[in-house]
Design a protein around this motif. Structure first.
Motif, short mmCIF file in Angstrom:
data_model
loop_
_atom_site.label_atom_id
_atom_site.label_comp_id
_atom_site.label_asym_id
_atom_site.label_seq_id
_atom_site.Cartn_x
_atom_site.Cartn_y
_atom_site.Cartn_z
N VAL A 55 0.72 -1.29 -0.01
CA VAL A 55 0.00 0.28 -0.06
C VAL A 55 0.91 1.28 -0.03
O VAL A 55 0.46 2.18 -0.75
CB VAL A 55 -0.79 -0.13 1.33
CG1 VAL A 55 -1.69 1.26 1.29
CG2 VAL A 55 -1.84 -1.15 1.25
N THR A 56 1.92 1.20 0.76
CA THR A 56 2.83 2.25 0.73
C THR A 56 3.40 2.63 -0.35
O THR A 56 3.53 3.79 -1.17
CB THR A 56 4.12 2.23 1.87
OG1 THR A 56 3.34 1.78 3.10
CG2 THR A 56 4.76 3.43 2.04
N GLY A 57 3.78 1.48 -1.15
CA GLY A 57 4.23 1.66 -2.56
C GLY A 57 3.38 2.13 -3.87
O GLY A 57 3.71 3.04 -4.45
N ALA A 58 2.25 1.82 -3.58
CA ALA A 58 0.97 2.36 -4.31
C ALA A 58 0.86 3.84 -4.11
O ALA A 58 0.73 4.56 -4.96
CB ALA A 58 -0.30 1.58 -3.97
N LEU A 59 1.14 4.37 -2.81
CA LEU A 59 0.76 5.65 -2.52
C LEU A 59 2.02 6.35 -3.13
O LEU A 59 1.95 7.26 -3.61
CB LEU A 59 0.68 5.94 -0.96
CG LEU A 59 0.68 7.48 -0.51
CD1 LEU A 59 -0.86 7.95 -1.20
CD2 LEU A 59 0.51 7.32 0.97
N LEU A 60 3.29 6.05 -2.91
CA LEU A 60 4.32 6.58 -3.32
C LEU A 60 4.22 6.66 -4.83
O LEU A 60 4.75 7.80 -5.62
CB LEU A 60 5.53 5.85 -2.75
CG LEU A 60 6.18 5.99 -1.55
CD1 LEU A 60 7.19 5.13 -1.21
CD2 LEU A 60 6.33 7.44 -1.24
N ALA A 61 3.64 5.50 -5.45
CA ALA A 61 3.72 5.47 -6.85
C ALA A 61 2.96 6.69 -7.57
O ALA A 61 3.15 7.23 -8.36
CB ALA A 61 3.31 4.24 -7.44
#
Length: 102
Positions: free
Chosen positions: A42-48
């Motif tokens: 989820v953090t990766g999706a937000l950063l992306a």
């Protein structure tokens, strides 16, 4: 007040090449961030999402300056915005390297 005509020499070409390198570096980090998002984090999706938004904004400015079709005067919110995006991408790139996703 006018002075002697300006002889730009190779300076405009160097400037265009610098903007192209900036755009390329931002693109690489954005692609790696999207790759991180595909892992399901989820953090990766937000950063992306933030990376794609910053990349699009910065690329618009970089492309106009790299092709010589953008404004040549350094004023307004465009340069601070690109500087902020570049600093953010530098931090993001460091995080990607630390996580081993390069």
């Amino acid at each position: 007040m006018t002075g002697p005509p300006r002889d730009p020499g190779l300076q405009p070409e160097r400037t265009r090449l610098a903007w192209r390198r900036t755009a390329l570096a931002l693109t690489v980090i954005m692609v790696l961030t999207v790759r991180l998002a595909l892992s399901g984090d989820v953090t990766g999706a937000l950063l992306a999402g933030v990376a794609v938004l910053g990349w699009g904004t910065a690329l618009r400015v970089c492309w106009g300056r790299a092709t010589g079709s953008g404004p040549s005067v350094a004023y307004g919110p465009a340069l601070p915005l690109v500087a902020l995006a570049t600093a953010g991408f530098a931090v993001l790139g460091t995080l990607l390297v630390v996580r081993g996703l390069w």
